[in-house]
Enzyme design. Structure first.
Site, PDB file in Angstrom:
ATOM      1  N   ASP A   7      69.151  62.058  25.433  1.00 24.80           N
ATOM      2  CA  ASP A   7      70.536  62.348  25.820  1.00 24.80           C
ATOM      3  C   ASP A   7      71.246  63.128  24.708  1.00 24.80           C
ATOM      4  OD1 ASP A   7      73.033  62.126  27.257  1.00 24.80           O
ATOM      5  OD2 ASP A   7      73.494  60.277  26.185  1.00 24.80           O
ATOM      6  N   HIS A  11      71.450  57.123  33.500  1.00 27.40           N
ATOM      7  CA  HIS A  11      72.063  56.674  32.243  1.00 27.40           C
ATOM      8  C   HIS A  11      73.583  56.791  32.185  1.00 27.40           C
ATOM      9  CE1 HIS A  11      71.877  60.923  30.862  1.00 27.40           C
ATOM     10  NE2 HIS A  11      72.836  60.568  30.041  1.00 27.40           N
ATOM     11  N   ASP A  12      74.184  57.662  32.973  1.00 26.58           N
ATOM     12  CA  ASP A  12      75.650  57.816  32.947  1.00 26.58           C
ATOM     13  C   ASP A  12      76.356  57.235  34.170  1.00 26.58           C
ATOM     14  OD1 ASP A  12      76.031  59.038  30.447  1.00 26.58           O
ATOM     15  OD2 ASP A  12      75.681  61.044  31.249  1.00 26.58           O
ATOM     16  N   GLU A  63      78.922  54.300  33.443  1.00 29.94           N
ATOM     17  CA  GLU A  63      80.087  54.773  32.684  1.00 29.94           C
ATOM     18  C   GLU A  63      80.989  55.689  33.505  1.00 29.94           C
ATOM     19  OE1 GLU A  63      79.343  56.829  28.870  1.00 29.94           O
ATOM     20  OE2 GLU A  63      77.996  55.147  28.453  1.00 29.94           O
ATOM     21  N   ASP A  64      80.387  56.537  34.338  1.00 27.38           N
ATOM     22  CA  ASP A  64      81.133  57.640  34.957  1.00 27.38           C
ATOM     23  C   ASP A  64      81.403  57.517  36.449  1.00 27.38           C
ATOM     24  OD1 ASP A  64      80.956  58.714  32.421  1.00 27.38           O
ATOM     25  OD2 ASP A  64      79.434  60.189  32.932  1.00 27.38           O
ATOM     26  N   HIS A  90      72.516  67.243  34.011  1.00 26.65           N
ATOM     27  CA  HIS A  90      72.362  66.577  32.712  1.00 26.65           C
ATOM     28  C   HIS A  90      71.367  65.412  32.795  1.00 26.65           C
ATOM     29  CE1 HIS A  90      73.096  64.660  28.901  1.00 26.65           C
ATOM     30  NE2 HIS A  90      73.636  63.621  29.508  1.00 26.65           N
TER      31      HIS A  90
END
Length: 165
Positions: A117, A53-54, A57-58, A29
């Protein structure tokens, strides 16, 4: 190069995480988002932030860690791309409104990555989860309405995915 280092870092950070619906390694992704960003005017920092970018958060990775490894510009962009709402802020609708306000204030580079995204997520959700697509589509329209500084070419693609507006 820096982008090779960023890719290695993001791949390690996401580890064994899998993509919802497809069960692909999660890193596909961020790579896809970075490739979308590369189709419009961009900087290496934007491509790096797209790959990262994630991660905040993840994964356990922090903005400070990104800043130390890849510099303040990449860290700033990742910060703008990281949702700021918390579960205790309320239901999904409330949290999405908080995150949308955050995205509305983001600089053009971050908004462009955010649209990339959305484009990649939409393809996956529309195909694999038609029921959730209805919810996601509404959230995406609201978000696109505030991403006024994003690259216009990508915005048009994202708008076409939701039937144009």
């Amino acid at each position: 190069s820096m982008l090779d280092e960023v890719l290695k870092f993001a791949t390690l950070a996401h580890g064994k995480q899998k993509r919802k619906y497809t069960n692909d390694p999660y890193i596909v992704h961020p790579i896809a988002v970075s490739e979308i960003v590369k189709t419009v005017p961009h900087t290496d920092e934007m491509v790096a932030a797209a790959l990262l970018h994630d991660v905040v958060e993840d994964t356990p990775v922090t903005i400070q860690e990104i800043e130390t490894k890849f510099g303040s510009k990449v860290a700033e962009l990742v910060g703008w791309l990281t949702d700021i709402s918390k579960p205790e802020d309320g239901n999904r609708k409330t949290r999405k409104a908080i995150d949308r306000e955050h995205s509305a204030d983001a600089p053009a580079e971050a908004q462009t990555i955010k649209v990339a995204d959305l484009i990649h997520n939409s393809d996956s959700i529309a195909v694999h989860d038609p029921n959730f697509w209805k919810v996601y589509k509404e959230e995406k329209i609201k978000l696109l309405n505030v991403l006024s500084k994003a690259d216009k070419t990508l915005v048009r693609i994202a708008q076409q995915q939701v039937g144009g507006f």
